[in-house]
Design a protein around this motif. Structure first.
Motif, PDB file in Angstrom:
ATOM      1  N   MET A  61       0.818  -1.204   0.000  1.00 55.41           N
ATOM      2  CA  MET A  61       0.000   0.000   0.000  1.00 55.41           C
ATOM      3  C   MET A  61       0.858   1.264   0.000  1.00 55.41           C
ATOM      4  N   ALA A  62       1.961   1.249   0.766  1.00 53.53           N
ATOM      5  CA  ALA A  62       2.824   2.433   0.832  1.00 53.53           C
ATOM      6  C   ALA A  62       3.430   2.726  -0.533  1.00 53.53           C
ATOM      7  N   GLY A  63       3.238   3.963  -1.006  1.00 52.48           N
ATOM      8  CA  GLY A  63       3.724   4.353  -2.319  1.00 52.48           C
ATOM      9  C   GLY A  63       2.672   4.306  -3.403  1.00 52.48           C
ATOM     10  N   THR A  64       1.468   3.863  -3.054  1.00 54.11           N
ATOM     11  CA  THR A  64       0.403   3.710  -4.042  1.00 54.11           C
ATOM     12  C   THR A  64      -0.185   5.064  -4.450  1.00 54.11           C
ATOM     13  N   GLN A  65      -0.488   5.188  -5.729  1.00 56.04           N
ATOM     14  CA  GLN A  65      -1.236   6.320  -6.282  1.00 56.04           C
ATOM     15  C   GLN A  65      -2.671   5.827  -6.491  1.00 56.04           C
ATOM     16  N   ALA A  66      -3.599   6.286  -5.645  1.00 52.34           N
ATOM     17  CA  ALA A  66      -4.918   5.659  -5.560  1.00 52.34           C
ATOM     18  C   ALA A  66      -6.049   6.553  -6.041  1.00 52.34           C
ATOM     19  N   ILE A  67      -7.058   5.903  -6.596  1.00 50.33           N
ATOM     20  CA  ILE A  67      -8.318   6.543  -6.954  1.00 50.33           C
ATOM     21  C   ILE A  67      -9.371   6.014  -5.985  1.00 50.33           C
ATOM     22  N   VAL A  68     -10.034   6.903  -5.245  1.00 50.76           N
ATOM     23  CA  VAL A  68     -10.989   6.524  -4.211  1.00 50.76           C
ATOM     24  C   VAL A  68     -12.372   7.053  -4.576  1.00 50.76           C
ATOM     25  N   TYR A  78       1.999   4.604   5.285  1.00 50.19           N
ATOM     26  CA  TYR A  78       0.739   4.195   5.901  1.00 50.19           C
ATOM     27  C   TYR A  78       0.126   5.309   6.740  1.00 50.19           C
ATOM     28  N   SER A  79       0.949   6.231   7.206  1.00 52.59           N
ATOM     29  CA  SER A  79       0.442   7.322   8.036  1.00 52.59           C
ATOM     30  C   SER A  79       0.396   8.660   7.301  1.00 52.59           C
ATOM     31  N   ASP A  80       0.882   8.688   6.081  1.00 52.04           N
ATOM     32  CA  ASP A  80       0.946   9.943   5.320  1.00 52.04           C
ATOM     33  C   ASP A  80       0.148   9.800   4.033  1.00 52.04           C
ATOM     34  N   ILE A  81      -1.130  10.165   4.097  1.00 50.40           N
ATOM     35  CA  ILE A  81      -2.039  10.045   2.960  1.00 50.40           C
ATOM     36  C   ILE A  81      -2.478  11.452   2.549  1.00 50.40           C
ATOM     37  N   ILE A  82      -2.152  11.841   1.328  1.00 48.34           N
ATOM     38  CA  ILE A  82      -2.383  13.216   0.880  1.00 48.34           C
ATOM     39  C   ILE A  82      -3.286  13.220  -0.349  1.00 48.34           C
ATOM     40  N   GLU A  83      -4.346  14.034  -0.287  1.00 47.04           N
ATOM     41  CA  GLU A  83      -5.210  14.191  -1.456  1.00 47.04           C
ATOM     42  C   GLU A  83      -4.540  15.133  -2.455  1.00 47.04           C
ATOM     43  N   GLY A  84      -4.592  14.768  -3.724  1.00 44.37           N
ATOM     44  CA  GLY A  84      -3.992  15.627  -4.735  1.00 44.37           C
ATOM     45  C   GLY A  84      -3.730  14.870  -6.022  1.00 44.37           C
ATOM     46  N   LYS A  85      -3.007  15.518  -6.934  1.00 44.99           N
ATOM     47  CA  LYS A  85      -2.686  14.899  -8.209  1.00 44.99           C
ATOM     48  C   LYS A  85      -1.740  13.720  -8.021  1.00 44.99           C
ATOM     49  N   LEU A  86      -1.854  12.746  -8.937  1.00 46.98           N
ATOM     50  CA  LEU A  86      -1.003  11.570  -8.872  1.00 46.98           C
ATOM     51  C   LEU A  86       0.263  11.790  -9.697  1.00 46.98           C
ATOM     52  N   SER A  87       1.174  10.846  -9.626  1.00 46.93           N
ATOM     53  CA  SER A  87       2.431  10.963 -10.369  1.00 46.93           C
ATOM     54  C   SER A  87       2.230  10.708 -11.852  1.00 46.93           C
ATOM     55  N   PHE A  88       1.023  10.304 -12.232  1.00 47.84           N
ATOM     56  CA  PHE A  88       0.668  10.116 -13.640  1.00 47.84           C
ATOM     57  C   PHE A  88      -0.719  10.738 -13.855  1.00 47.84           C
ATOM     58  N   PRO A  89      -1.026  11.158 -15.053  1.00 48.77           N
ATOM     59  CA  PRO A  89      -2.326  11.806 -15.312  1.00 48.77           C
ATOM     60  C   PRO A  89      -3.487  10.811 -15.231  1.00 48.77           C
ATOM     61  N   VAL A  90      -4.618  11.303 -14.725  1.00 46.64           N
ATOM     62  CA  VAL A  90      -5.843  10.507 -14.637  1.00 46.64           C
ATOM     63  C   VAL A  90      -6.946  11.262 -15.364  1.00 46.64           C
ATOM     64  N   TYR A  91      -7.605  10.573 -16.315  1.00 48.00           N
ATOM     65  CA  TYR A  91      -8.645  11.211 -17.117  1.00 48.00           C
ATOM     66  C   TYR A  91      -9.997  10.531 -16.870  1.00 48.00           C
ATOM     67  N   SER A 132     -18.573  10.704  -5.328  1.00 46.48           N
ATOM     68  CA  SER A 132     -17.324  11.468  -5.329  1.00 46.48           C
ATOM     69  C   SER A 132     -16.176  10.548  -5.713  1.00 46.48           C
ATOM     70  N   VAL A 133     -15.279  11.068  -6.540  1.00 48.37           N
ATOM     71  CA  VAL A 133     -14.078  10.326  -6.937  1.00 48.37           C
ATOM     72  C   VAL A 133     -12.882  11.239  -6.700  1.00 48.37           C
ATOM     73  N   LYS A 134     -11.947  10.807  -5.870  1.00 47.85           N
ATOM     74  CA  LYS A 134     -10.785  11.607  -5.533  1.00 47.85           C
ATOM     75  C   LYS A 134      -9.508  10.797  -5.722  1.00 47.85           C
ATOM     76  N   THR A 135      -8.398  11.508  -5.821  1.00 47.71           N
ATOM     77  CA  THR A 135      -7.100  10.851  -5.959  1.00 47.71           C
ATOM     78  C   THR A 135      -6.240  11.157  -4.732  1.00 47.71           C
ATOM     79  N   PHE A 136      -5.504  10.132  -4.278  1.00 52.52           N
ATOM     80  CA  PHE A 136      -4.687  10.254  -3.076  1.00 52.52           C
ATOM     81  C   PHE A 136      -3.296   9.663  -3.302  1.00 52.52           C
ATOM     82  N   ASN A 137      -2.302  10.322  -2.725  1.00 52.67           N
ATOM     83  CA  ASN A 137      -0.937   9.800  -2.706  1.00 52.67           C
ATOM     84  C   ASN A 137      -0.685   9.151  -1.349  1.00 52.67           C
ATOM     85  N   LEU A 138      -0.355   7.863  -1.342  1.00 54.04           N
ATOM     86  CA  LEU A 138      -0.086   7.139  -0.104  1.00 54.04           C
ATOM     87  C   LEU A 138       1.420   6.941   0.017  1.00 54.04           C
TER      88      LEU A 138
END
Length: 383
Positions: free
Chosen positions: A86-93, A112-125, A103-109
């Motif tokens: 899970m750590a290091g995952t670029q997730a769509i929630v 395990y304790s640092d989960i940030i909402e925002g753009k991923l390291s690759f584009p999502v369309y 609601s559909v959001k993107t998170f950078n994991l």
């Protein structure tokens, strides 16, 4: 008493070795199948993934379907470019809002304790989600650019709820921990979970069950049996000193098995970074420390006539009862973590009830014997 110990031990072995593994779902979505080239049934969390990969622009289109634990829960799918967990995952929630919209959001994991909402390291369309009223599942639709080539690591998860737009912590059951695998973008037929990752998940599950077996037999069974033997067998004068050796054998066996279970728990903890069952862990450490003190008490045991024997008895009995109480509590915590079928927990409760009943009968019998002895001694004529 030895027959009782053997019977209950084998019963508990059967109980814990029969812990079921989670089952994977089937990949059945005819309407989606026609839109995507591949469909994988994922090996955990009753989920599936439809996907198509366009080699010309390195674009990956996905439709991930899973059922959250509750109507207000969330589902997630993502790619881990740097690892397999899970750590290091670029997730769509995705989750359902209180007004019924999705609601559909993107998170950078990043951890395990640092989960940030925002753009991923690759584009999502074209990300969107649909709630399936029939079975309560949620499907995430999205297209991912520059996702990689060949085989990529992907992760999926479900959670119980959302707080202020942020997904709440998911559970750490075996099926939650096994929700990871590889995805073959070159036309492979499976790859939702490679054989290696499935083998590793099975090995981890077996190790958790082994940990449960060892600790349940040690702290949850042998130590209480040893206490029963010590308290009630010595009531019979003919059982002295046999009761002592049976008691010591039972406690030393329990300690040895408990140390093995404790070591297995330490190994599981080192292999599961970020996953901590705090109360279960702290009680386990306390049990190990108290049991070690109890073993040392065997070598420091004064003779019956020694003036320190009274204080040694307080020390020995106090620690012994603390081990029994904490051990049983931690067995239940372990069962809650493993979450076997209810009948297995009921079986352990039944075993404790049987031991409690035997203890009550022996306690009453012991007091009868002691009172009769006092009565007979008091009626003897003085010499």
């Amino acid at each position: 008493m030895e027959f009782l110990q053997t019977s209950i031990t084998f019963s508990l072995l059967f109980l814990l070795t029969s812990l079921p593994l989670s089952l994977s779902s089937t990949c059945t979505s005819p309407k989606l199948t026609s839109s995507y080239k591949s469909c994988n049934e994922l090996p955990s969390l009753s989920s599936s993934l439809h996907y198509s990969y366009d080699h010309s622009n390195k674009s990956l289109s996905v439709a991930f379907t899973a059922t959250p634990p509750s109507a207000s829960g969330w589902v997630a799918w993502g790619i881990n470019p740097t690892g397999t967990g899970m750590a290091g995952t670029q997730a769509i929630v995705a989750f359902k809002n209180t007004n019924g919209s999705m609601s559909v959001k993107t998170f950078n994991l990043s951890s395990y304790s640092d989960i940030i909402e925002g753009k991923l390291s690759f584009p999502v369309y074209d990300k969107r989600a649909v709630f399936n009223a029939g079975d309560g599942s949620i499907t995430i639709f999205a297209s991912v650019g520059n996702s990689g080539t060949g085989k990529i690591n992907h992760v999926w998860q479900v959670g119980p709820g959302v707080s202020k737009g942020f997904p709440e912590k998911h559970e750490f059951k075996p099926e939650n921990l096994q929700s990871k695998g590889t995805l073959d973008l070159n036309g492979g037929t499976s790859s939702s979970g490679s054989k290696a990752s499935e083998s590793a998940s099975d090995a981890a599950t077996k190790k958790r069950n082994t940990h449960g077996i060892l600790n349940a037999i040690s702290w949850g069974l042998l130590f209480p049996l040893g206490a029963i033997i010590a308290r009630y067998m010595r009531t019979f004068e003919s059982a002295d000193p046999a009761w002592f050796y049976v008691h010591v054998s039972c406690q030393i066996s329990g300690y040895a098995i408990g140390v093995a279970g404790w070591s297995t728990g330490l190994q599981l903890g080192s292999e599961s970074v970020g996953i901590v069952y705090s109360s279960h862990r702290y009680i386990g450490i306390a049990l190990f420390a108290l049991a070690t003190l109890q073993i040392f008490a065997l070598f420091l045991r004064p003779k019956k006539e020694h003036k320190l024997r009274f204080y040694w008895n307080i020390y020995h009995h106090g620690i012994g009862y603390a081990i029994i109480i904490l051990g049983i509590i931690n067995v239940f915590k372990g069962l809650n973590i493993l979450e076997p079928e209810k009948k297995w927990k009921s079986t352990y409760v039944t075993i404790l009830i049987v031991l409690g009943g035997i203890t009550a009968v022996l306690e009453a019998f012991t007091w009868i014997v002691v009172l009769r002895r006092k009565s007979s001694r008091s009626t003897k004529p003085c010499a």
